[in-house]
Design a protein around this motif. Sequence first.
Motif, mmCIF file in Angstrom:
data_model
loop_
_atom_site.group_PDB
_atom_site.id
_atom_site.type_symbol
_atom_site.label_atom_id
_atom_site.label_comp_id
_atom_site.label_asym_id
_atom_site.label_seq_id
_atom_site.Cartn_x
_atom_site.Cartn_y
_atom_site.Cartn_z
ATOM 1 N N ARG A 49 0.847 -1.193 0.000
ATOM 2 C CA ARG A 49 0.000 0.000 0.000
ATOM 3 C C ARG A 49 0.882 1.242 0.000
ATOM 4 N NH1 ARG A 49 -4.819 -0.468 4.139
ATOM 5 N NH2 ARG A 49 -5.901 0.694 2.486
ATOM 6 N N VAL A 50 0.375 2.321 -0.599
ATOM 7 C CA VAL A 50 1.188 3.520 -0.834
ATOM 8 C C VAL A 50 0.449 4.772 -0.377
ATOM 9 C CG1 VAL A 50 2.332 4.934 -2.571
ATOM 10 C CG2 VAL A 50 2.321 2.432 -2.812
ATOM 11 N N LYS A 51 1.187 5.607 0.353
ATOM 12 C CA LYS A 51 0.690 6.941 0.718
ATOM 13 C C LYS A 51 1.561 7.990 0.052
ATOM 14 C CE LYS A 51 0.071 9.988 4.764
ATOM 15 N NZ LYS A 51 1.404 10.574 5.072
ATOM 16 N N ILE A 52 0.918 8.919 -0.632
ATOM 17 C CA ILE A 52 1.599 10.078 -1.210
ATOM 18 C C ILE A 52 1.299 11.257 -0.303
ATOM 19 C CG2 ILE A 52 1.912 11.555 -3.224
ATOM 20 C CD1 ILE A 52 2.643 8.653 -3.777
ATOM 21 N N CYS A 53 2.309 11.747 0.394
ATOM 22 C CA CYS A 53 2.105 12.793 1.388
ATOM 23 C C CYS A 53 2.551 14.157 0.862
ATOM 24 C CB CYS A 53 2.875 12.449 2.674
ATOM 25 S SG CYS A 53 2.324 13.406 4.114
ATOM 26 N N GLY A 54 2.023 15.199 1.482
ATOM 27 C CA GLY A 54 2.427 16.549 1.109
ATOM 28 C C GLY A 54 1.734 17.070 -0.131
ATOM 29 N N ILE A 55 0.495 16.621 -0.354
ATOM 30 C CA ILE A 55 -0.274 17.104 -1.504
ATOM 31 C C ILE A 55 -0.666 18.563 -1.269
ATOM 32 C CG2 ILE A 55 -2.431 16.842 -2.777
ATOM 33 C CD1 ILE A 55 -0.491 14.595 -3.357
ATOM 34 N N ARG A 56 -0.447 19.392 -2.289
ATOM 35 C CA ARG A 56 -0.745 20.815 -2.138
ATOM 36 C C ARG A 56 -1.604 21.390 -3.261
ATOM 37 N NH1 ARG A 56 3.849 24.346 -2.255
ATOM 38 N NH2 ARG A 56 2.670 25.764 -0.918
ATOM 39 N N ASP A 57 -1.758 20.633 -4.354
ATOM 40 C CA ASP A 57 -2.493 21.184 -5.488
ATOM 41 C C ASP A 57 -3.194 20.069 -6.265
ATOM 42 O OD1 ASP A 57 -0.484 19.931 -7.019
ATOM 43 O OD2 ASP A 57 0.673 21.770 -7.180
ATOM 44 N N GLU A 58 -3.995 20.490 -7.239
ATOM 45 C CA GLU A 58 -4.776 19.536 -8.014
ATOM 46 C C GLU A 58 -3.901 18.585 -8.833
ATOM 47 O OE1 GLU A 58 -5.350 22.744 -7.837
ATOM 48 O OE2 GLU A 58 -7.459 23.027 -7.249
ATOM 49 N N ALA A 59 -2.771 19.074 -9.352
ATOM 50 C CA ALA A 59 -1.924 18.223 -10.181
ATOM 51 C C ALA A 59 -1.375 17.046 -9.375
ATOM 52 C CB ALA A 59 -0.776 19.038 -10.777
ATOM 53 N N GLY A 60 -0.900 17.331 -8.172
ATOM 54 C CA GLY A 60 -0.399 16.254 -7.329
ATOM 55 C C GLY A 60 -1.502 15.316 -6.902
ATOM 56 N N LEU A 61 -2.653 15.872 -6.530
ATOM 57 C CA LEU A 61 -3.779 15.047 -6.110
ATOM 58 C C LEU A 61 -4.266 14.167 -7.255
ATOM 59 C CD1 LEU A 61 -5.891 14.316 -3.974
ATOM 60 C CD2 LEU A 61 -7.282 16.221 -4.835
ATOM 61 N N ASP A 62 -4.422 14.741 -8.431
ATOM 62 C CA ASP A 62 -4.902 13.970 -9.576
ATOM 63 C C ASP A 62 -3.941 12.833 -9.918
ATOM 64 O OD1 ASP A 62 -7.053 15.666 -9.725
ATOM 65 O OD2 ASP A 62 -6.327 16.798 -11.460
ATOM 66 N N ASP B 112 -3.170 4.550 -2.100
ATOM 67 C CA ASP B 112 -4.150 4.158 -1.091
ATOM 68 C C ASP B 112 -4.514 5.318 -0.176
ATOM 69 O OD1 ASP B 112 -4.293 1.050 -1.403
ATOM 70 O OD2 ASP B 112 -2.163 1.564 -1.492
ATOM 71 N N TRP B 113 -3.543 6.207 0.041
ATOM 72 C CA TRP B 113 -3.768 7.374 0.896
ATOM 73 C C TRP B 113 -3.109 8.597 0.264
ATOM 74 C CZ3 TRP B 113 -1.122 3.068 3.182
ATOM 75 C CH2 TRP B 113 -1.905 2.250 4.008
ATOM 76 N N VAL B 114 -3.676 9.757 0.531
ATOM 77 C CA VAL B 114 -3.027 11.029 0.210
ATOM 78 C C VAL B 114 -2.929 11.814 1.510
ATOM 79 C CG1 VAL B 114 -3.579 11.211 -2.238
ATOM 80 C CG2 VAL B 114 -5.281 11.928 -0.547
ATOM 81 N N SER C 101 13.154 -4.190 4.563
ATOM 82 C CA SER C 101 12.421 -3.845 5.782
ATOM 83 C C SER C 101 11.270 -4.788 6.094
ATOM 84 C CB SER C 101 11.864 -2.423 5.676
ATOM 85 O OG SER C 101 10.840 -2.373 4.685
ATOM 86 N N GLY C 102 10.718 -5.400 5.053
ATOM 87 C CA GLY C 102 9.520 -6.197 5.244
ATOM 88 C C GLY C 102 8.251 -5.373 5.296
ATOM 89 N N ALA C 103 8.329 -4.085 4.981
ATOM 90 C CA ALA C 103 7.159 -3.215 5.031
ATOM 91 C C ALA C 103 6.119 -3.639 4.003
ATOM 92 C CB ALA C 103 7.577 -1.766 4.778
ATOM 93 N N ARG C 104 4.851 -3.495 4.385
ATOM 94 C CA ARG C 104 3.752 -3.747 3.462
ATOM 95 C C ARG C 104 3.000 -2.455 3.131
ATOM 96 N NH1 ARG C 104 5.017 -7.027 0.502
ATOM 97 N NH2 ARG C 104 2.857 -7.251 -0.206
ATOM 98 N N ALA C 105 3.540 -1.329 3.593
ATOM 99 C CA ALA C 105 2.986 -0.028 3.252
ATOM 100 C C ALA C 105 4.111 0.990 3.315
ATOM 101 C CB ALA C 105 1.858 0.358 4.201
ATOM 102 N N VAL C 106 4.102 1.941 2.388
ATOM 103 C CA VAL C 106 5.168 2.942 2.318
ATOM 104 C C VAL C 106 4.561 4.330 2.169
ATOM 105 C CG1 VAL C 106 6.957 1.408 1.422
ATOM 106 C CG2 VAL C 106 5.387 2.509 -0.185
ATOM 107 N N ASP C 107 5.329 5.322 2.626
ATOM 108 C CA ASP C 107 4.870 6.708 2.689
ATOM 109 C C ASP C 107 5.964 7.576 2.075
ATOM 110 O OD1 ASP C 107 4.059 9.271 3.431
ATOM 111 O OD2 ASP C 107 3.620 8.731 5.504
ATOM 112 N N VAL C 108 5.628 8.333 1.032
ATOM 113 C CA VAL C 108 6.626 9.147 0.343
ATOM 114 C C VAL C 108 6.148 10.584 0.238
ATOM 115 C CG1 VAL C 108 5.709 8.701 -1.983
ATOM 116 C CG2 VAL C 108 8.130 9.260 -1.701
#
Length: 209
Positions: free
Chosen positions: A4-17, A25-27, A175-182
């Motif tokens: 699963r993936v989280k994209i953090c630090g969204i600030r505008d429509e281009a990044g969100l889209d 999976d997450w913003v 790491s064995g992680a099953r979810a990452v946050d960038v």
Amino acid sequence: MPVRVKICGIRDEAGLDAACAAGADWVGFVFFGRSPRHVTAEVAGRLTHAVSINGPRRIGLFVRPTDDEIRHVLDHAWLDGLQIYDEAPRAMAIREQFGLPVWLATGVARRADLPATCGVDAMVIESRAPAGSDRPGGNARAFDWTLTERWRAPAPWLLAGGLTPDNVRTAIGQSGARAVDVSSGVESAPGVKSPELIHAFVRAARTPL
């Protein structure tokens, strides 16, 4: 099950889209003024309400917030969870107060730093902030990913810190992680999300090892 993936630090429509189109999976939305990814409650409100019901879950990131600060954001933005940088008892109190899932961010430098208990819903495990930093996270620093290998985590967790499209598969494998946050790893400049890097990151994270 895919990573699963989280994209953090969204600030505008281009990044969100881009995050939505890539299948994140997450913003994440950062409510911390010292971060180059900071957004106001009003901007976050516009962005979070643009996410479809089948889109990624919306996570608000707060650093040692007061209840009033969280309440102000929730008056404007539609959030599905709160990522908290604070002590564990405070994170638990926030969960009780607002009735939303809470993720507690924890900085680590050695295996002994990994939490043995968790009183909230999930954890974000990242590198400890460097000395003198004015931000507890979002410093684009990786730690030794093998520290979490075979760790008996007390709750679901995400690996964060220093991840990029080029190293995320290695990070997952070690790491064995099953979810990452960038965050910074998918930016063309501080606070500016790159749609191309977002898509590349999600593809890489979900490519079987």
